[in-house]
Design a protein around this motif. Structure first.
Motif, PDB file in Angstrom:
ATOM      1  N   GLY A 175      49.247  45.853  40.447  1.00  0.00           N
ATOM      2  CA  GLY A 175      48.955  46.518  41.449  1.00  0.00           C
ATOM      3  C   GLY A 175      47.322  46.255  41.888  1.00  0.00           C
ATOM      4  N   PRO A 176      47.144  46.171  43.513  1.00  0.00           N
ATOM      5  CA  PRO A 176      45.791  45.472  44.106  1.00  0.00           C
ATOM      6  C   PRO A 176      44.668  46.471  43.595  1.00  0.00           C
ATOM      7  CG  PRO A 176      47.343  46.914  45.565  1.00  0.00           C
ATOM      8  CD  PRO A 176      48.308  46.740  44.349  1.00  0.00           C
ATOM      9  N   LEU A 177      43.785  45.689  43.595  1.00  0.00           N
ATOM     10  CA  LEU A 177      42.399  46.514  43.275  1.00  0.00           C
ATOM     11  C   LEU A 177      41.800  47.112  44.667  1.00  0.00           C
ATOM     12  CD1 LEU A 177      40.163  46.620  40.901  1.00  0.00           C
ATOM     13  CD2 LEU A 177      38.947  44.780  41.963  1.00  0.00           C
ATOM     14  N   SER A 178      42.264  48.163  44.897  1.00  0.00           N
ATOM     15  CA  SER A 178      42.143  49.023  45.940  1.00  0.00           C
ATOM     16  C   SER A 178      40.987  49.859  45.633  1.00  0.00           C
ATOM     17  CB  SER A 178      43.084  49.966  46.175  1.00  0.00           C
ATOM     18  OG  SER A 178      43.066  50.964  45.442  1.00  0.00           O
ATOM     19  N   TRP A 179      40.328  50.595  46.788  1.00  0.00           N
ATOM     20  CA  TRP A 179      39.027  51.359  46.624  1.00  0.00           C
ATOM     21  C   TRP A 179      39.125  52.289  45.403  1.00  0.00           C
ATOM     22  CZ3 TRP A 179      39.541  56.523  47.102  1.00  0.00           C
ATOM     23  CH2 TRP A 179      40.543  57.051  47.786  1.00  0.00           C
ATOM     24  N   ARG A 180      40.422  52.660  45.203  1.00  0.00           N
ATOM     25  CA  ARG A 180      40.536  53.861  44.134  1.00  0.00           C
ATOM     26  C   ARG A 180      39.885  53.357  42.662  1.00  0.00           C
ATOM     27  NH1 ARG A 180      43.663  58.017  45.969  1.00  0.00           N
ATOM     28  NH2 ARG A 180      44.778  57.688  47.750  1.00  0.00           N
ATOM     29  N   PHE A 181      39.819  51.874  42.707  1.00  0.00           N
ATOM     30  CA  PHE A 181      39.531  51.479  41.276  1.00  0.00           C
ATOM     31  C   PHE A 181      37.912  50.976  41.456  1.00  0.00           C
ATOM     32  CE2 PHE A 181      44.022  50.926  41.727  1.00  0.00           C
ATOM     33  CZ  PHE A 181      44.493  51.434  40.795  1.00  0.00           C
ATOM     34  N   PRO A 224      44.657  42.261  40.431  1.00  0.00           N
ATOM     35  CA  PRO A 224      44.422  41.252  41.407  1.00  0.00           C
ATOM     36  C   PRO A 224      43.818  41.571  42.820  1.00  0.00           C
ATOM     37  CG  PRO A 224      46.461  41.974  41.257  1.00  0.00           C
ATOM     38  CD  PRO A 224      45.917  42.712  39.988  1.00  0.00           C
ATOM     39  N   LEU A 225      43.032  41.013  43.347  1.00  0.00           N
ATOM     40  CA  LEU A 225      42.308  41.394  44.641  1.00  0.00           C
ATOM     41  C   LEU A 225      43.384  41.338  45.722  1.00  0.00           C
ATOM     42  CD1 LEU A 225      39.081  39.133  44.502  1.00  0.00           C
ATOM     43  CD2 LEU A 225      39.710  41.585  43.771  1.00  0.00           C
ATOM     44  N   PRO A 226      43.323  42.342  46.742  1.00  0.00           N
ATOM     45  CA  PRO A 226      44.494  42.615  47.540  1.00  0.00           C
ATOM     46  C   PRO A 226      44.226  41.248  48.884  1.00  0.00           C
ATOM     47  CG  PRO A 226      42.916  44.061  47.897  1.00  0.00           C
ATOM     48  CD  PRO A 226      42.558  43.506  46.569  1.00  0.00           C
ATOM     49  N   ASN A 234      50.794  52.337  47.491  1.00  0.00           N
ATOM     50  CA  ASN A 234      51.737  51.307  47.613  1.00  0.00           C
ATOM     51  C   ASN A 234      51.394  49.884  47.089  1.00  0.00           C
ATOM     52  OD1 ASN A 234      53.274  53.283  49.060  1.00  0.00           O
ATOM     53  ND2 ASN A 234      52.766  52.588  50.986  1.00  0.00           N
ATOM     54  N   ALA A 235      52.287  49.079  46.884  1.00  0.00           N
ATOM     55  CA  ALA A 235      52.171  47.654  46.533  1.00  0.00           C
ATOM     56  C   ALA A 235      51.759  46.920  47.754  1.00  0.00           C
ATOM     57  CB  ALA A 235      53.267  47.148  45.938  1.00  0.00           C
ATOM     58  N   ALA A 236      51.121  45.845  47.580  1.00  0.00           N
ATOM     59  CA  ALA A 236      50.486  45.078  48.530  1.00  0.00           C
ATOM     60  C   ALA A 236      50.369  43.718  48.124  1.00  0.00           C
ATOM     61  CB  ALA A 236      49.283  45.422  48.957  1.00  0.00           C
ATOM     62  N   PRO A 237      50.086  42.660  49.041  1.00  0.00           N
ATOM     63  CA  PRO A 237      50.097  41.179  48.692  1.00  0.00           C
ATOM     64  C   PRO A 237      48.889  41.010  48.089  1.00  0.00           C
ATOM     65  CG  PRO A 237      50.857  41.416  50.922  1.00  0.00           C
ATOM     66  CD  PRO A 237      50.647  42.787  50.654  1.00  0.00           C
ATOM     67  N   VAL A 238      49.018  40.257  46.893  1.00  0.00           N
ATOM     68  CA  VAL A 238      47.682  40.310  46.163  1.00  0.00           C
ATOM     69  C   VAL A 238      47.340  38.458  45.895  1.00  0.00           C
ATOM     70  CG1 VAL A 238      47.776  42.288  45.124  1.00  0.00           C
ATOM     71  CG2 VAL A 238      48.722  40.082  43.845  1.00  0.00           C
ATOM     72  N   SER A 239      46.017  38.104  45.721  1.00  0.00           N
ATOM     73  CA  SER A 239      45.867  36.922  45.441  1.00  0.00           C
ATOM     74  C   SER A 239      45.903  36.663  43.865  1.00  0.00           C
ATOM     75  CB  SER A 239      44.255  36.971  45.993  1.00  0.00           C
ATOM     76  OG  SER A 239      43.433  37.288  44.981  1.00  0.00           O
ATOM     77  N   ASP A 240      45.497  35.245  43.696  1.00  0.00           N
ATOM     78  CA  ASP A 240      45.535  34.965  42.267  1.00  0.00           C
ATOM     79  C   ASP A 240      44.264  35.412  41.485  1.00  0.00           C
ATOM     80  OD1 ASP A 240      47.917  33.618  42.631  1.00  0.00           O
ATOM     81  OD2 ASP A 240      46.985  31.872  42.946  1.00  0.00           O
ATOM     82  N   GLU A 241      43.190  35.895  42.478  1.00  0.00           N
ATOM     83  CA  GLU A 241      41.770  36.295  41.808  1.00  0.00           C
ATOM     84  C   GLU A 241      42.032  37.890  41.359  1.00  0.00           C
ATOM     85  OE1 GLU A 241      37.161  36.255  43.251  1.00  0.00           O
ATOM     86  OE2 GLU A 241      38.788  35.578  44.514  1.00  0.00           O
ATOM     87  N   PHE A 242      41.489  38.025  40.372  1.00  0.00           N
ATOM     88  CA  PHE A 242      41.067  39.161  39.570  1.00  0.00           C
ATOM     89  C   PHE A 242      39.895  39.989  39.672  1.00  0.00           C
ATOM     90  CE2 PHE A 242      45.325  38.032  38.191  1.00  0.00           C
ATOM     91  CZ  PHE A 242      45.867  39.200  37.836  1.00  0.00           C
ATOM     92  N   GLY A 243      39.527  41.188  39.703  1.00  0.00           N
ATOM     93  CA  GLY A 243      38.290  41.790  39.719  1.00  0.00           C
ATOM     94  C   GLY A 243      38.514  43.016  38.689  1.00  0.00           C
ATOM     95  N   GLU A 244      37.060  43.514  38.233  1.00  0.00           N
ATOM     96  CA  GLU A 244      37.081  44.313  37.237  1.00  0.00           C
ATOM     97  C   GLU A 244      37.258  45.844  37.807  1.00  0.00           C
ATOM     98  OE1 GLU A 244      36.509  44.051  34.203  1.00  0.00           O
ATOM     99  OE2 GLU A 244      35.932  41.659  34.247  1.00  0.00           O
ATOM    100  N   VAL A 245      38.237  46.591  36.965  1.00  0.00           N
ATOM    101  CA  VAL A 245      38.485  47.980  37.473  1.00  0.00           C
ATOM    102  C   VAL A 245      36.970  48.834  36.730  1.00  0.00           C
ATOM    103  CG1 VAL A 245      39.437  50.016  36.674  1.00  0.00           C
ATOM    104  CG2 VAL A 245      40.901  47.965  37.352  1.00  0.00           C
TER     105      VAL A 245
END
Length: 398
Positions: A175-181, A224-226, A234-245
């Protein structure tokens, strides 16, 4: 004060799932309860995602979609506004709306930081408009009925409130790293869903005096970064790059209520198979009551009946004798259901009752000050977790 001859013009800032719930609530306010509320003009829905805003405006019958919250501020014809966007935006939007003389219903938690929340409360003290916070579970007929049981002494001396809010919206590690994380400890599951169960606990059992034994944990530390905008959960397209929760997936703590009962709380956004699991039990020496949002049209009640052979938990079906249900649904009969959407309608009606100054208003909405108190409790939980579970006192409500 708005008169019955002068329509109330409303707008919603934010067209995600909660924003649409506010939009639907305003659309329905004149279909419930008594007469006296002025006609409601559905003026605008604002969202930076223009397509999302246009779709919401079409679905819920609003006149137009606006591309920014600033456009709502600048429209002199709009009287009352719901703020339903990321927490960090609550303060600047509320400040601008209040300065423009507009009434404000802000989603919980009140702000993205304690400092912003405190500033909003200071703003509320001097505001000449209605300011309110959206704690929709206060409008549940079943929860309001349980509160009445506690206040009447139907459970005897209360001993325990056990509350939980278990959700599954963050179980997918992709699931994407949205503002909630984003944000520090306390801004994750505690701020998002914990704020609801904490408010429900104080609504039912009274003020919390202290918390202790807090533990915060994160099950999915990277996401993963959106690649674009993320709408709701909702799910969303994400990149191969990850960010910290940056905040917690799960939290638990105990509490002591000012009136004596013990409290136990747990919240999680990684609870598999639990879409919206707010639930609680209230125990007393002479009875008990329980509620589960997955079955919102009922609650369980038990007390000391004269014949011990027939004692046991009874299923109480929501009906006209309970708060909000009478006059709040088209078919006023037990067993026809109650839903989260109804709660948003009752909340919107209560807010506009305050704005319009109707003769027989619904119980008033929570204030900015009420929501700051919830954030004070969350901050105390974080402090407890950082102190090995030490007890942290909560100042009495001002």
């Amino acid at each position: 004060m708005t008169t019955s001859a002068q329509p109330l013009s409303v707008a919603v800032i934010g067209a995600g799932m909660a924003g649409r719930s506010h939009a639907a609530g305003y659309r329905n306010v004149n279909t419930v309860f008594g007469a006296g509320l002025p006609p409601v003009r559905l003026a605008a829905i604002a969202d930076a995602n223009v397509g999302l805003g246009e779709d919401a405006a079409r679905r819920y019958g609003y006149e137009r979609a606006l591309p920014s919250w600033e456009a709502v501020v600048e429209d002199p014809t709009i009287d009352a506004v719901s703020i339903v966007v990321g927490n960090d935006l609550h303060r600047p939007i509320a400040e601008a709306l209040i300065a423009a003389g507009k009434h404000v219903l802000c989603e919980k938690p009140l702000a993205g930081s304690f400092e912003d929340a405190r500033a909003m409360v200071e703003l509320e003290r001097d505001a000449e408009v209605v300011t309110a916070v959206g704690y929709t579970f206060r409008r549940s007929p079943a929860i309001a009925a349980i509160r009445e049981h506690v206040q009447r002494g139907d459970l005897g001396v209360p001993t325990l409130f056990s509350g939980r809010y278990w959700c599954d919206y963050a179980t997918d590690p992709n699931g994407p790293l949205s503002w909630r994380f984003r944000g520090g400890a306390g801004s994750g599951a505690l701020g998002d869903i914990g704020s609801h169960i904490i408010d429900a606990a104080e609504y039912v059992a009274g003020p919390i005096a202290s918390v202790s034994g807090a533990v915060l944990s994160t099950q999915i530390p990277k996401r993963p970064l959106p690649l674009g905008a993320v709408v709701g959960h909702n799910a969303a397209p994400v990149s191969d790059e990850f960010g910290e929760v940056e905040n917690e997936d799960t939290a638990s703590f105990t509490a002591r209520f000012a009136s004596g009962p013990v409290g136990t709380f747990s919240v999680t956004r990684t609870g598999f198979g639990l879409p919206n699991g707010l639930a609680f039990d209230v125990l007393g020496v002479g009875g008990r009551a329980a509620f589960d949002q997955h079955r919102p049209a009922e609650y369980l009640f038990d007390d000391a009946q004269p014949d011990a052979r027939t004692r046991g938990a009874r299923q109480v079906i929501v009906g006209p004798r309970l708060p909000y249900f009478g006059g709040g649904v088209p078919m006023e009969a037990p067993g026809v259901g109650a839903s989260n959407a109804d709660n948003f309608t009752y909340q919107a009606r209560a807010f506009l009752d305050q704005v319009a100054g109707v003769a027989e208003p619904l119980p008033a909405c929570a204030t900015f000050a009420d929501a700051l108190r919830t954030m004070e409790i969350i901050r105390a939980v974080v402090t407890s977790s950082r102190s090995g579970g030490a007890a942290v006192d909560i100042p009495p409500a001002a």
